[in-house]
Design a protein around this motif. Structure first.
Motif, PDB file in Angstrom:
ATOM      1  N   GLN A   1      39.828  39.970  16.796  1.00 53.84           N
ATOM      2  CA  GLN A   1      38.952  41.004  16.363  1.00 53.84           C
ATOM      3  C   GLN A   1      40.131  42.307  16.242  1.00 53.84           C
ATOM      4  N   LYS A   2      39.697  43.153  15.387  1.00 51.14           N
ATOM      5  CA  LYS A   2      40.445  44.459  15.148  1.00 51.14           C
ATOM      6  C   LYS A   2      39.430  45.487  15.289  1.00 51.14           C
TER       7      LYS A   2
ATOM      8  N   ASP B   1      25.669  41.173  21.231  1.00 50.92           N
ATOM      9  CA  ASP B   1      25.508  42.247  21.429  1.00 50.92           C
ATOM     10  C   ASP B   1      26.709  43.132  20.401  1.00 50.92           C
ATOM     11  N   ASP B   2      26.962  44.388  20.879  1.00 56.36           N
ATOM     12  CA  ASP B   2      28.034  45.100  20.261  1.00 56.36           C
ATOM     13  C   ASP B   2      29.308  45.330  21.002  1.00 56.36           C
ATOM     14  N   THR B   3      29.609  44.485  22.102  1.00 54.94           N
ATOM     15  CA  THR B   3      30.610  44.564  22.866  1.00 54.94           C
ATOM     16  C   THR B   3      31.907  44.061  21.739  1.00 54.94           C
ATOM     17  N   ILE B   4      33.205  44.787  21.995  1.00 53.97           N
ATOM     18  CA  ILE B   4      34.116  44.389  21.079  1.00 53.97           C
ATOM     19  C   ILE B   4      35.145  43.753  21.792  1.00 53.97           C
ATOM     20  N   LYS B   5      35.808  42.764  21.349  1.00 53.91           N
ATOM     21  CA  LYS B   5      36.916  41.883  21.836  1.00 53.91           C
ATOM     22  C   LYS B   5      38.430  42.262  21.109  1.00 53.91           C
ATOM     23  N   LEU B   6      39.318  42.848  21.871  1.00 57.60           N
ATOM     24  CA  LEU B   6      40.606  43.433  21.282  1.00 57.60           C
ATOM     25  C   LEU B   6      41.435  42.321  21.958  1.00 57.60           C
TER      26      LEU B   6
END
Length: 623
Positions: free
Chosen positions: A533-534, A493-498
């Motif tokens: 990830q950025k 999905d579109d979840t971001i991991k920073l």
């Protein structure tokens, strides 16, 4: 395996799925979980697969299982918690002292009018006080709501207001790379917009605070006469609401119960991490994310010593982690891949400490490449200590996939699904696939799964159960090889991991749209060799805006710092004239990410404005 009379691991794994009641009965006994009233059966599934009630009829307060070591003469005087601060100061609590402190803090909360079932926010750096607080809230029957120490005002408010928290335990600040991080200012501002908060408990460093009946000193609460008897809780009673982010809307309040999360973590600590009494467990983690409670439980439920660290891993230099291991004789050391990459980049300094006590290493929080996986094993494990890759999520407590020490481990891979979890890789129709990328899914309810989202069953069902009816679809892409080795392939999905922390695009975009100069915004996560990830954002200026691209980027950075916290500041800001959208005006983030990173754009049949992709390609060319 010996207790169940099984001869090999694969038989154990199959047994855990085919005979779950017998398996979890054995786990409860092996892990020494303390029940006040025995449960009647393993699960009540009468409400359907998404809503199981684990161990119905049983009563337990999970903290009793973590503090039972205080009643063992051999264990009572052993260190339960060792907390090292960035300035080098160290606090220690034995198991006997921890039990007394937890019981005292619980009694102190009751004296302030906090009741069973009340939600209590926790915003503190990791250490003795945070450990005592989290356990004390559960001891008296409250529900802890962890908050990340890097959150901005809006992030704090959204979480505490969502669950109508009645109390907040917070720190006034902490040191990071020698600089004071003033969390009191953020909390004070947040409290002006949180009328439901009746009581604030401050852990402070001597600042002037006007204490009264509703603003209280942490030490005062912790100094109450101990409440020796914890609240008896149903196995289905919640002890924690911890928020995670989706791709749309507000953060999701995952609910974890006394009879699910702790038992899953005790299981994983034994099965995957091979933790035993008298081991020394260190995995630096913020109490605001699920890893904070997970790490605490991994150590204390197994009778190990929990080593906490509240500072930066490179302060005063990159040798801090290896010297931490040396100082405290750490046997089990965990690290996010982001930190491993930082250590590897500074190898000469990072390896100055003696790490010979390490027996096992852990990596979790995001994907890791084989090179850094092997570097970690060589540099911190002497080349022969196992590295356990571990992946699950806030919604599932512990592991869906991990490794065990009695099977070969492929670099960056997982050698097993977690026992008791019917994990699979499936195609869009729910059929099992091997040797190709598919959705990571779970075919049966499992110990550790969230009870639901706080007061939002429909969103919970939409998030995990409606994609393929009857199957939990986790939102990750995975691949299972013919030899049984598993690999994670990124988010579906579109979840971001920073840096291992999950973030929904909507959380960033909503903040950006507060700026009058911005008309539209899209946030994506892009692979980064250091951070994993950025964050990259695309913004469309409002018609009234006359700001240059550089001025707008600077304003965005400052605004995100204020509202969400500096860890969520975008790495790159691109100003564009339009964003790719569907005919129903939904921004196509996945297409943006694919085009920006040079990957195939995929199905564009619903794209309404194809010229927008040219702007994304131009942005990629200059980034």
């Amino acid at each position: 395996m010996r207790r169940l009379g099984l001869t090999d691991y694969d038989t154990l794994l199959a047994y855990s799925i085919e005979q779950p009641e017998a398996y979890w009965n054995t786990i409860n006994d092996f892990c020494g979980m303390v029940w006040d009233a025995p449960y009647q059966k393993y699960v009540d599934d009468s409400a359907g697969d998404p809503f199981p009630k684990w161990f119905p009829g049983g009563e337990l307060n999970w903290v009793k299982s973590a503090l039972k070591w205080a009643n063992d003469p051999e264990m009572a005087a052993r260190d339960a918690v060792v907390a090292e601060r960035e300035d080098g100061s160290i606090q220690r609590l034995t198991y006997a002292e921890l039990a007394q402190r937890v019981a005292s803090f619980a009694a102190g909360l009751k004296a302030l009018g906090v009741h069973r079932g009340d939600r209590v926010g926790l915003l503190m750096e990791n250490g003795v006080e945070a450990t005592v607080t989290a356990m004390g809230i559960a001891w008296m029957g409250g529900i802890v709501v962890p908050l990340f120490s890097g959150f901005g005002v809006d992030a704090i408010i959204s979480r505490l207001s969502s669950c109508t928290a009645r109390a907040l335990v917070a720190t006034t600040g902490f040191s990071r790379r020698g600089k004071w991080v003033n969390t009191r200012q953020l909390v004070d501002e947040a409290l002006t917009r949180l009328p439901e908060i009746e009581t604030t408990v401050w852990k402070h460093a001597g600042e002037a605070i006007a204490f009264n009946k509703r603003v209280v000193d942490w030490q005062q609460v912790a100094g109450a006469q101990p409440d020796a008897n914890p609240e008896r809780m149903s196995a289905d009673d919640p002890f924690m609401i911890i928020y995670t982010s989706g791709t749309t809307g507000k953060p999701k309040g995952t609910v974890h119960t006394h009879g699910s999360f702790p038992i899953k973590i005790a299981h994983d600590s034994a099965i995957h991490f091979n933790v035993s009494p008298k081991d020394v467990f260190c995995w630096p983690a913020d109490m605001g994310w699920v890893a904070g409670t997970l790490v605490m439980s991994c150590a204390l439920l197994r009778g190990a010593t929990l080593v906490c660290y509240d500072g930066a891993p490179d302060s005063p230099d990159w040798s801090r982690m290896s010297r931490l291991i040396e100082r405290h004789g750490v046997t089990h050391f965990g690290s996010a891949p982001t930190l491993i990459r930082g250590l590897a980049t500074n190898e000469a300094i990072a390896t100055q400490g003696d790490v010979s006590t390490v027996k096992l290493l852990i990596t979790a929080g995001e994907g890791i490449d084989p090179e850094h996986f092997l570097w970690f094993q060589k540099a911190f494990g002497g080349g022969h200590r196992p590295v356990i890759n571990y992946t699950g999520g806030t919604e599932v407590s512990g592991a869906l996939l991990s490794s065990v020490v009695i099977k070969p481990i492929s670099p960056a891979g997982f050698n097993t699904a977690s026992p008791g979890v019917a994990t699979d890789v499936v195609d869009a129709e729910g059929r099992s696939v091997t040797g190709e990328v598919g959705e990571l899914a779970i075919r049966k309810p499992f110990i550790g799964m969230t009870r639901s989202f706080w007061q939002d069953d429909e969103r919970y069902l939409d998030s995990y159960w409606h994609t393929i009816p009857g199957i939990w679809v986790h939102g990750d892409l995975a691949m299972r090889r013919e030899d049984g080795m598993w690999f994670m392939m990124g988010r579906s999905d579109d979840t971001i991991k920073l840096a291992g922390k999950r973030l929904g695009p909507a959380e960033i975009e909503d903040v950006l749209l507060e700026l009058p100069e911005i008309a539209e915004a899209a946030a994506i996560g892009v692979e980064d060799p250091v951070k994993g990830q950025k964050l990259v954002v695309f913004v469309v200026p409002s018609k009234a805006s006359t700001a240059s691209a550089d001025t707008l980027a600077s304003a965005i950075g400052k605004h995100v710092d204020l509202r969400l916290g500096r860890p969520f500041r975008p790495s790159v800001v691109h100003v564009v004239a339009q964003l790719p959208k569907t005919r129903s005006s939904k921004i196509m983030r996945r297409v943006i990410r694919s085009v920006y990173t040079g990957k195939p754009a995929g199905d564009l049949s619903s794209l309404d404005n194809p010229l927008a992709l040219d702007e994304i390609r131009s942005a990629a060319a200059v980034s």
